[in-house]
Design a protein around this motif. Structure first.
Motif, PDB file in Angstrom:
ATOM      1  N   UNK A 117      37.771  36.351  32.499  1.00  0.00           N
ATOM      2  CA  UNK A 117      38.087  37.738  32.820  1.00  0.00           C
ATOM      3  C   UNK A 117      38.541  37.846  34.278  1.00  0.00           C
ATOM      4  N   UNK A 118      37.835  37.123  35.164  1.00  0.00           N
ATOM      5  CA  UNK A 118      38.196  37.160  36.580  1.00  0.00           C
ATOM      6  C   UNK A 118      39.552  36.521  36.823  1.00  0.00           C
ATOM      7  N   UNK A 173      46.687  39.476  37.058  1.00  0.00           N
ATOM      8  CA  UNK A 173      47.247  40.829  36.950  1.00  0.00           C
ATOM      9  C   UNK A 173      47.468  41.434  38.337  1.00  0.00           C
ATOM     10  N   UNK A 174      46.469  41.233  39.227  1.00  0.00           N
ATOM     11  CA  UNK A 174      46.587  41.808  40.569  1.00  0.00           C
ATOM     12  C   UNK A 174      47.765  41.207  41.329  1.00  0.00           C
ATOM     13  N   UNK A 230      42.011  36.335  34.759  1.00  0.00           N
ATOM     14  CA  UNK A 230      43.016  37.269  34.241  1.00  0.00           C
ATOM     15  C   UNK A 230      43.223  38.431  35.217  1.00  0.00           C
ATOM     16  N   UNK A 231      42.107  38.898  35.783  1.00  0.00           N
ATOM     17  CA  UNK A 231      42.179  39.999  36.747  1.00  0.00           C
ATOM     18  C   UNK A 231      42.997  39.598  37.970  1.00  0.00           C
ATOM     19  N   UNK A 232      42.755  38.366  38.464  1.00  0.00           N
ATOM     20  CA  UNK A 232      43.508  37.866  39.619  1.00  0.00           C
ATOM     21  C   UNK A 232      44.991  37.786  39.289  1.00  0.00           C
ATOM     22  N   UNK A 279      33.113  35.667  31.470  1.00  0.00           N
ATOM     23  CA  UNK A 279      33.337  36.301  32.779  1.00  0.00           C
ATOM     24  C   UNK A 279      34.366  35.562  33.620  1.00  0.00           C
ATOM     25  N   UNK A 280      34.324  34.210  33.587  1.00  0.00           N
ATOM     26  CA  UNK A 280      35.258  33.417  34.403  1.00  0.00           C
ATOM     27  C   UNK A 280      36.697  33.710  34.007  1.00  0.00           C
TER      28      UNK A 280
END
Lengths: 95, 246
Positions: free
Chosen positions: A6-7, A13-14, A9-11, A3-4
């Motif tokens: 994934x977050x 990308x954003x 990576x999400x940041x 999960x860490x």
């Protein structure tokens, strides 16, 4: 994926997407404060016009100065309280 | 992840001016301004009572409330350029306050912030203060708090629940602002088409800003969980037994 990660990576990308938007957007780039430019515009279409504020900062850089001052005071307060939160152990003693 | 990526790419092609922020002085007729003050008042009174109770019970809460007040004040008057709309708008910050200190404290914090901004920064109006408290303080705080609690109750992780709480705070606030403005300025025009028009005009700005607010909320909650998990336990944000795993 954990999960860490994934977050993270999400940041990434954003942030990349927002930066991409900034440089490649087709939107008009006036960057006007929309409280003045747009809310007032749609209200004017319906016959409502804004009044000057009760404490009017007037023209020039006074408003810029006030925002800077407010940001500095707010930033100092946030830093001060953050430090007193993270420097205090759960039993109430300071590190 | 793919949906978020697709959404942000799609936002490149949505190019339109947007409507946002606090309602300016004089935009609402007096009767509507008074109504919103009346709606906001009980929440503010209950919030002040809750704050007094908290301060009496536990002095350790004071720095947390002070920090949240500073964060809400700064965040809610900080114009952030939104490239997808070509305009500036701001997040609310009340979601973080509601999650960490409760929604009623969030209302009090936003009331103080909005009052200072209206008085000294010409940001929002004094006559429209009630409407701004209802949208940012009451709806923003309670929307964030309900979403956070709801998602946590079904086992969502702390960060994800905080992210969606921030999102709900931002979008809830601006939907309410749309309704308030539409109700106040519509005259004899029908309410729903105007409210929908304003809400849709918010979309290019507030969709990405809501995501930013969600990320900010998740970041702050997880940071506090790492630094002071005992505070989160004390405020009922996480259970003591789950501190290590939250």
């Amino acid at each position: 994926m954990p999960e860490k990660q994934r977050f993270k990576l999400l940041y990434i990308i954003l942030i990349a997407a927002l930066l991409g938007c900034f440089f490649f957007t087709r939107a008009p780039r006036s960057y006007v404060g929309v409280d003045e430019a747009v809310l007032e515009k749609i209200a004017a279409e319906h016959g409502r016009k804004p009044r000057r504020p009760f404490i009017d900062p007037g023209e020039g850089d006074i408003l810029l100065f006030l925002f800077l001052g407010a940001g500095a005071i707010g930033g100092f307060m946030a830093g001060y309280y953050w430090r007193s939160i993270v420097d205090t152990k759960p039993d109430g003693k300071e590190h | 992840m793919k949906k978020v990526l697709a959404f942000t790419i799609m936002m490149h092609f949505v190019a339109a001016p947007a409507y946002a922020m606090h309602i300016s002085e004089g935009l609402l007729p007096l009767n509507w301004a008074a109504l919103w003050f009346a709606v906001a008042a009980p929440f503010v009174v209950l919030g002040v009572r809750r704050l007094n109770t908290l301060a009496k019970d536990d002095l350790a809460m004071k720095p947390l409330v002070g920090l949240l007040a500073a964060v809400v004040f700064i965040v809610s008057c900080m114009p952030i350029p939104v490239p997808t709309a070509g305009t500036c708008s701001h997040p609310c910050g009340t979601g973080i306050a509601a999650i960490l200190a409760g929604p009623l404290i969030g209302v009090v914090i936003s009331t103080v912030s909005l009052l200072l901004q209206a008085l000294f920064l010409a940001h929002g109006g004094l006559s429209t203060l009630g409407a701004d408290i209802v949208s940012m303080g009451v709806v923003g705080s309670f929307a964030g708090w309900f979403v956070f609690r709801g998602l946590r109750s079904v086992g969502t992780s702390l960060a994800l629940a905080a992210f969606f709480a921030g999102l709900a705070t931002d979008w809830g606030t601006y939907l309410t602002t749309s309704a308030e403005l539409a109700a106040g300025i519509r005259g004899t025009a029908p309410f729903w088409p105007l409210a929908t028009k304003i809400a849709l005009a918010f979309v290019p700005t507030q969709l990405p800003l809501g995501i930013l607010e969600g990320a900010m909320t998740a970041g702050m909650v997880t940071l506090l969980q790492r630094k002071r998990p005992d505070l989160l336990v004390k405020m009922g944000v996480v259970k003591e037994s789950k501190v290590a795993h939250a």
